[in-house]
Design a protein around this motif. Structure first.
Motif, short mmCIF file in Angstrom:
data_model
loop_
_atom_site.label_atom_id
_atom_site.label_comp_id
_atom_site.label_asym_id
_atom_site.label_seq_id
_atom_site.Cartn_x
_atom_site.Cartn_y
_atom_site.Cartn_z
N UNK A 114 0.86 -1.17 0.00
CA UNK A 114 0.00 0.00 0.00
C UNK A 114 0.90 1.23 0.00
N UNK A 115 0.41 2.37 0.37
CA UNK A 115 1.20 3.60 0.29
C UNK A 115 2.32 3.65 1.32
N UNK A 116 2.26 2.82 2.35
CA UNK A 116 3.25 2.90 3.43
C UNK A 116 4.00 1.60 3.69
N UNK A 117 3.39 0.45 3.42
CA UNK A 117 3.96 -0.82 3.82
C UNK A 117 3.98 -1.84 2.68
N UNK A 118 4.87 -2.82 2.84
CA UNK A 118 4.80 -4.06 2.07
C UNK A 118 4.34 -5.13 3.06
N UNK A 119 3.38 -5.95 2.62
CA UNK A 119 2.84 -7.02 3.46
C UNK A 119 3.17 -8.35 2.78
N UNK A 120 3.38 -9.38 3.58
CA UNK A 120 3.54 -10.70 3.00
C UNK A 120 3.01 -11.76 3.94
N UNK A 121 2.73 -12.92 3.34
CA UNK A 121 2.25 -14.09 4.06
C UNK A 121 3.39 -15.09 4.11
N UNK A 122 3.79 -15.47 5.32
CA UNK A 122 4.69 -16.61 5.51
C UNK A 122 3.82 -17.85 5.69
N UNK A 123 3.98 -18.82 4.81
CA UNK A 123 3.12 -19.99 4.84
C UNK A 123 3.40 -20.88 6.04
N UNK A 124 4.64 -20.97 6.48
CA UNK A 124 4.98 -21.86 7.58
C UNK A 124 4.94 -23.31 7.14
N UNK A 125 4.78 -24.21 8.10
CA UNK A 125 4.75 -25.63 7.81
C UNK A 125 3.39 -26.04 7.27
N UNK A 126 3.34 -26.77 6.14
CA UNK A 126 2.05 -27.22 5.61
C UNK A 126 1.31 -28.06 6.65
N UNK A 127 0.02 -27.79 6.82
CA UNK A 127 -0.79 -28.54 7.75
C UNK A 127 -0.71 -28.06 9.19
N UNK A 128 0.17 -27.11 9.48
CA UNK A 128 0.28 -26.59 10.84
C UNK A 128 -0.11 -25.14 10.89
N UNK A 135 4.41 -7.31 8.01
CA UNK A 135 4.50 -6.07 7.25
C UNK A 135 5.81 -5.38 7.61
N UNK A 136 6.27 -4.55 6.66
CA UNK A 136 7.45 -3.73 6.87
C UNK A 136 7.23 -2.40 6.17
N UNK A 137 7.79 -1.31 6.69
CA UNK A 137 7.70 -0.04 5.97
C UNK A 137 8.36 -0.18 4.60
N UNK A 138 7.82 0.50 3.60
CA UNK A 138 8.43 0.48 2.28
C UNK A 138 9.89 0.90 2.39
N UNK A 139 10.76 0.21 1.67
CA UNK A 139 12.20 0.46 1.64
C UNK A 139 12.91 0.15 2.96
N UNK A 140 12.22 -0.45 3.93
CA UNK A 140 12.84 -0.77 5.22
C UNK A 140 12.45 -2.18 5.66
N UNK A 141 12.85 -3.16 4.88
CA UNK A 141 12.51 -4.54 5.20
C UNK A 141 13.01 -4.95 6.57
#
Length: 197
Positions: A114-128, A135-141
């Motif tokens: 979005x205008x301020x953040x990058x968001x992502x999904x960590x899947x983790x272990x399948x079935x768990x 989320x992290x601020x843009x340009x600041x992972x």
């Protein structure tokens, strides 16, 4: 509407209907598409990020990256890439190809901005229930924070004006930006590659 036709060609057509216009041929290892004001960007499961002008032409390599990129998002001068097998999220400059990488993620499978953040999904272990919404601020992972944990098999993510949405094999969730817990909607999806509202 921009899409990949079955014969490995990126095409486009007007939203309200009309003729399909071919933009460029692509390799059969294409993963995901994203557009900005000028280009169509895509990832290939061979360590490559490419683009073509939205009016069509020759594809050009933006970056060859260490890993197999999947999801891609665009914001201003940056591209954000998820590398599930490498456990990393990467920022790549559209102009220079300069790269910043945040390692230590647990299978990041989809992302959005979005205008301020990058968001992502960590899947983790399948079935768990080890998935995460991060989320992290843009340009600041490096300033990443987990905003939801104990997610079960998250597969796709959408960032909208009012909410963050994600889907699993059989459910979709909507987390309102105004606060409160996520709403859940049940349906048998199979394996969703994208979600929005």
């Amino acid at each position: 509407i921009y899409f990949v036709r079955p014969d490995n060609v990126i095409g486009r057509m007007p939203v309200l209907g009309g003729p399909i216009e071919d933009l460029t041929s692509v390799a059969p290892v294409l993963e995901r598409l994203k557009i900005d004001d000028e280009f169509v960007y895509w990832t290939e499961h061979n360590a490559t990020i490419l683009r073509v002008p939205k009016t069509g032409g020759d594809a050009e390599i933006v970056k060859t990256i260490s890993g197999n990129p999947v999801s891609i998002a665009a914001h201003d001068d940056e591209l954000y890439i998820a590398l599930p097998e490498q456990g990393a999220v990467v920022t790549v400059s559209k102009r220079t190809g300069a790269e910043t990488q945040l390692a230590g993620q647990d299978r990041p499978v989809d992302l959005g901005v979005d205008a301020e953040h990058v968001y992502w999904i960590n899947q983790g272990l399948p079935g768990g229930a080890t998935g995460e919404l991060v989320r992290a601020p843009l340009r600041k992972l490096e300033d990443a924070e987990v905003i939801r944990s104990a997610l079960e098999d998250p597969l796709s993510l959408g960032v909208t004006a009012d909410a963050i949405v994600w889907a699993t094999y059989d459910r979709a969730f909507r987390l309102p930006r105004g606060g409160g817990g996520p709403q859940m909607f049940e349906a048998a999806f199979g394996e969703p590659k994208g979600v929005t509202e």
